[in-house]
Motif scaffolding. Structure first.
Motif, PDB file in Angstrom:
ATOM      1  N   LEU A 614       0.801  -1.222   0.000  1.00  0.00           N
ATOM      2  CA  LEU A 614       0.000   0.000   0.000  1.00  0.00           C
ATOM      3  C   LEU A 614       0.833   1.271   0.000  1.00  0.00           C
ATOM      4  O   LEU A 614       0.297   2.358  -0.216  1.00  0.00           O
ATOM      5  N   SER A 615       2.136   1.157   0.223  1.00  0.00           N
ATOM      6  CA  SER A 615       2.938   2.360   0.451  1.00  0.00           C
ATOM      7  C   SER A 615       3.310   3.099  -0.831  1.00  0.00           C
ATOM      8  O   SER A 615       3.655   4.275  -0.785  1.00  0.00           O
ATOM      9  N   ASP A 616       3.283   2.429  -1.995  1.00  0.00           N
ATOM     10  CA  ASP A 616       3.802   3.057  -3.214  1.00  0.00           C
ATOM     11  C   ASP A 616       2.723   3.684  -4.091  1.00  0.00           C
ATOM     12  O   ASP A 616       2.984   4.051  -5.229  1.00  0.00           O
ATOM     13  N   GLN A 617       1.492   3.799  -3.606  1.00  0.00           N
ATOM     14  CA  GLN A 617       0.436   4.444  -4.393  1.00  0.00           C
ATOM     15  C   GLN A 617       0.013   5.728  -3.709  1.00  0.00           C
ATOM     16  O   GLN A 617      -0.277   5.741  -2.513  1.00  0.00           O
ATOM     17  N   GLU A 618      -0.030   6.809  -4.491  1.00  0.00           N
ATOM     18  CA  GLU A 618      -0.412   8.108  -3.947  1.00  0.00           C
ATOM     19  C   GLU A 618      -1.834   8.437  -4.361  1.00  0.00           C
ATOM     20  O   GLU A 618      -2.231   8.198  -5.505  1.00  0.00           O
ATOM     21  N   LEU A 619      -2.598   8.991  -3.427  1.00  0.00           N
ATOM     22  CA  LEU A 619      -3.986   9.355  -3.679  1.00  0.00           C
ATOM     23  C   LEU A 619      -4.148  10.862  -3.569  1.00  0.00           C
ATOM     24  O   LEU A 619      -3.462  11.522  -2.780  1.00  0.00           O
TER      25      LEU A 619
END
Length: 713
Positions: A614-619
């Motif tokens: 989950l850490s490498d996706q930016e919202l």
């Protein structure tokens, strides 16, 4: 052999041919006199005596020479045709006599002791020397220059495209032109006498070269821009040229008018027919049509001058209208023009002045035709006829020309008014930058009607609109804030090439669209600034009051409502601020809130989320807020309706999707059983806003599940 080696080899051979031709020209006897036909029945008039002439002080300007007496006493009469620039206009009988006289004069002058017989009856001694080198600086050098330019241009193109039938024919015409001009330089620029034997050989080679130039250029339009058929027309034309040359050397017919000049005129007409067929065949192929236009213009501007002034008059028994030295200057126009068409250099320029050139040509032709009709048909004098023809052309032709230009010459031009009207409509109706960017390709399609339009990513940013050298492709740089450039191919649905006018309009549309984006950005920046001010006021004022309510009230229900309102306020402020967050940060924030609410309600939470995935996706701030609100609504429904004691929240992600699953072990009511369904509809709307969906269903083993599916990126 490499292209440069081919070119260098031909250039060396050409220089050797020039040297041989110069040696032949220098071997003729030189008197230092300028002679012209006498107005009387026979004889030559002395127009000028060269300062370095061996006969200076002996023969005076204005003297009329009627004969040459050789040292052995033979009398050789001198006729005006002995100084003809092109003696093959004579009948074969007169031509044979001409060659015989040239040989006799050459022998008499070389033997020495010859004397000129003047019309007055006096005799003066005449001395002949070899032609000085400086005499080659005039007509000989100019003719050689014409031929050398034609040869180097034609062979230069062939050297890099040796397998093309068009470039082979073009190279053949260049070689033949070089031979033609060299032979013409030898006998056409002679002072007076050239040995008859040499004259006959040089004249025969000149005839062969002339016929080959015609055959190769006519055949060129059979194979270029594309072969009209599989029939071997080029080979046939060359064979016909060889046959006509043999007939000319056998002196078939009355003169070379039948075997040389008339076939050239017929070949010229045939070439026009081939060009017309190519015009029909190139329909729908704008690049081929533009190349053909260029070549046809070169043929008309070059060969019309050459044919009309030098070739056609002798074909009908009249002398050339201008000296050969002037007429053959048309070779430069012809060869340089055809070269530009063959290499397809900057063909987009032709769209602009192709029609104008023909209108200009038609205007001059109309004046000449009217002038001839008024002189020969009406019987007016030349002065009155010219004045009246110019007046008629001014009153009738020029308005007609303007109408034709408005009607046909601009038929492929761009309607700038329509493009600007469409642009203004798009800009005033657009509320976001995205709408303007989506409208940009449609605006280009409407304005230029390209055969294809692509929007590829641009690795390097170009600062200006550019059109390819052949006019096929026009590229526009990426709009500000975008990485995709616009690439348009063939304007007007493939009917024409891009022009400089297209570049001007494209630059204008690009600049206006860029200004529109800047205006929207400024508007959004102002709105964002105002929203930030409002959110600060809400946070500082309303947030402080809600926080006071949380700590001041003794009622648990009121405290929970105040806390919920405070969380919503913080979420609203964060969303408005537009601060992005990672998916892991959003998940951790949701876990803290959900765990607190479920603990307060006596419900166990099983939280499953892999931090590494989950850490490498930016919202975006909006996406983070919508996910949090969907989960908050799902947990609220469980607490209020499910009667569950355990909740499981699972976060998973693959290359395409993000899946958040919320399930409970409650009584598993259907959607209809969970209140009025407003909360579920709200979750669905929020998911669709992010390009995803929410699925709800009752589990077979009991309980209820809510699944949020979103695009992974």
């Amino acid at each position: 052999m490499a292209p440069r080696q081919r070119f260098l080899l031909i250039a060396v051979v050409a220089l050797a041919a020039i040297a041989i031709s110069a040696q032949v020209a220098l071997s003729s006897p030189w008197l230092g006199l300028e002679l012209s036909p006498h107005d009387g029945p026979e004889g030559l008039r002395v127009d000028r005596v060269h300062p370095d002439s061996p006969n200076a002080g002996v023969i005076r300007v204005g003297s009329v020479i009627v004969g040459l007496q050789a040292a052995d006493g033979r009398q050789i009469p001198l006729h005006g045709n002995l100084v003809m620039e092109e003696p093959d206009l004579l009948s074969h009988t007169d031509l044979n006599l001409f060659m015989k006289r040239q040989t006799e004069l050459d022998q008499a002058l070389r033997s020495g002791g010859a004397r000129f017989v003047l019309a007055s009856g006096d005799q003066v001694p005449v001395v002949a020397i070899d032609t000085p080198w400086r005499q080659l600086s005039g007509g000989f050098s100019i003719h050689t220059f014409y031929g050398l330019i034609a040869l180097l241009v034609a062979v230069g193109i062939w050297a890099f495209r040796p397998k093309s039938a068009a470039t082979r024919l073009y190279a053949l015409s260049g070689v033949a032109t070089m031979v033609n001009t060299l032979t013409l330089a030898i006998y056409g620029d002679r002072e007076f006498v050239l040995s008859g034997d040499v004259f006959e050989v040089v004249s025969a080679v000149n005839h062969l070269a002339t016929l080959m130039v015609n055959a190769s250029l006519v055949s060129l339009f059979w194979v270029y821009p594309r072969p009209l058929a599989r029939f071997p027309v080029p080979a046939l034309m060359i064979c016909i040229a060889l046959i006509m040359w043999v007939l000319s050397e056998l002196q078939v017919g009355e003169s070379a008018q039948v075997t040389v000049y008339l076939p050239i005129v017929v070949g010229y007409v045939l070439g026009l027919c081939f060009a017309a067929a190519q015009w029909v065949a190139s329909k729908g192929r704008p690049l081929e049509r533009a190349a053909l236009k260029w070549c046809v213009l070169a043929i008309f501007l070059g060969s019309v001058l050459l044919m009309g002034l030098v070739i056609i008059p002798p074909a009908f028994g009249h002398p050339p209208l201008v000296p050969l030295l002037v007429g053959f200057g048309a070779y430069l126009i012809l060869y340089l023009g055809i070269a530009a068409g063959l290499v397809r250099y900057r063909l987009f320029d032709i769209e602009r002045w192709w029609f104008k050139t023909w209108l200009w040509f038609a205007g001059g032709l109309m004046v000449l035709v009217l002038d001839a009709i008024l002189i020969m048909g009406v019987g007016l004098t030349s002065t009155y006829a010219l004045t009246l023809s110019l007046a008629i052309a001014g009153w009738l032709y020029f308005p007609l020309r303007q109408w034709l230009w408005d009607r046909f010459g601009q038929r492929s031009s761009i309607s700038l008014n329509e493009a600007l009207r469409e642009l203004v409509d798009k800009l005033f109706s657009a509320s976001t930058e995205a709408e303007v960017r989506r409208a940009w390709p449609d605006l280009l399609r409407m304005t230029f009607q390209p055969l294809s339009l692509e929007m590829p990513d641009a690795p390097d940013k170009k600062a200006a609109v550019a059109v390819s050298a052949d006019g096929v492709l026009m590229e526009l740089p990426a709009l500000p804030g975008d990485t995709r450039r616009a690439s348009l191919e063939f304007a007007s649905n493939g009917a024409r090439l891009f022009t400089k006018e297209d570049m001007r309009v494209a630059n204008l549309l690009y600049d206006l669209t860029g200004k529109a984006l800047q205006a929207l950005q400024a508007r959004d920046a102002g709105a964002k600034k105002e929203r930030s001010r409002i959110m600060r006021d809400l946070h500082d004022d309303l947030g402080a009051r809600l926080l006071s309510l949380v700590y001041a009230t003794d009622t648990g229900t009121v405290r929970e409502v105040a806390r919920s309102a405070l969380r919503d306020l913080h979420g609203l402020v964060d969303t408005t601020a537009g601060t992005p967050a990672s998916l892991l940060e959003v998940a951790n924030g949701c876990e803290g809130e959900i765990r607190q609410r479920l603990t307060d309600s006596g419900i166990e939470l099983d939280w499953q989320a892999d931090p590494m995935r989950l850490s490498d996706q930016e919202l975006s701030a909006r996406a983070a807020a919508n996910i949090a609100r969907i989960l908050r609504e799902a947990i609220y429904n469980i607490i209020k309706h499910a009667n569950a004691d355990r909740v499981e929240v699972t976060w998973s992600r693959d290359s395409d999707h993000l899946l958040v699953r919320v399930s409970d072990n409650g009584k598993g009511e259907t959607l209809d059983g969970q209140g009025d369904g407003h909360g579920l509809r709200t979750m669905q709307v929020r998911a669709e806003d992010l390009g995803g969906r929410v699925d709800c269903r009752v589990l077979a083993e009991g309980g209820f599940v809510v699944e949020l599916t979103l695009p992974a990126a």
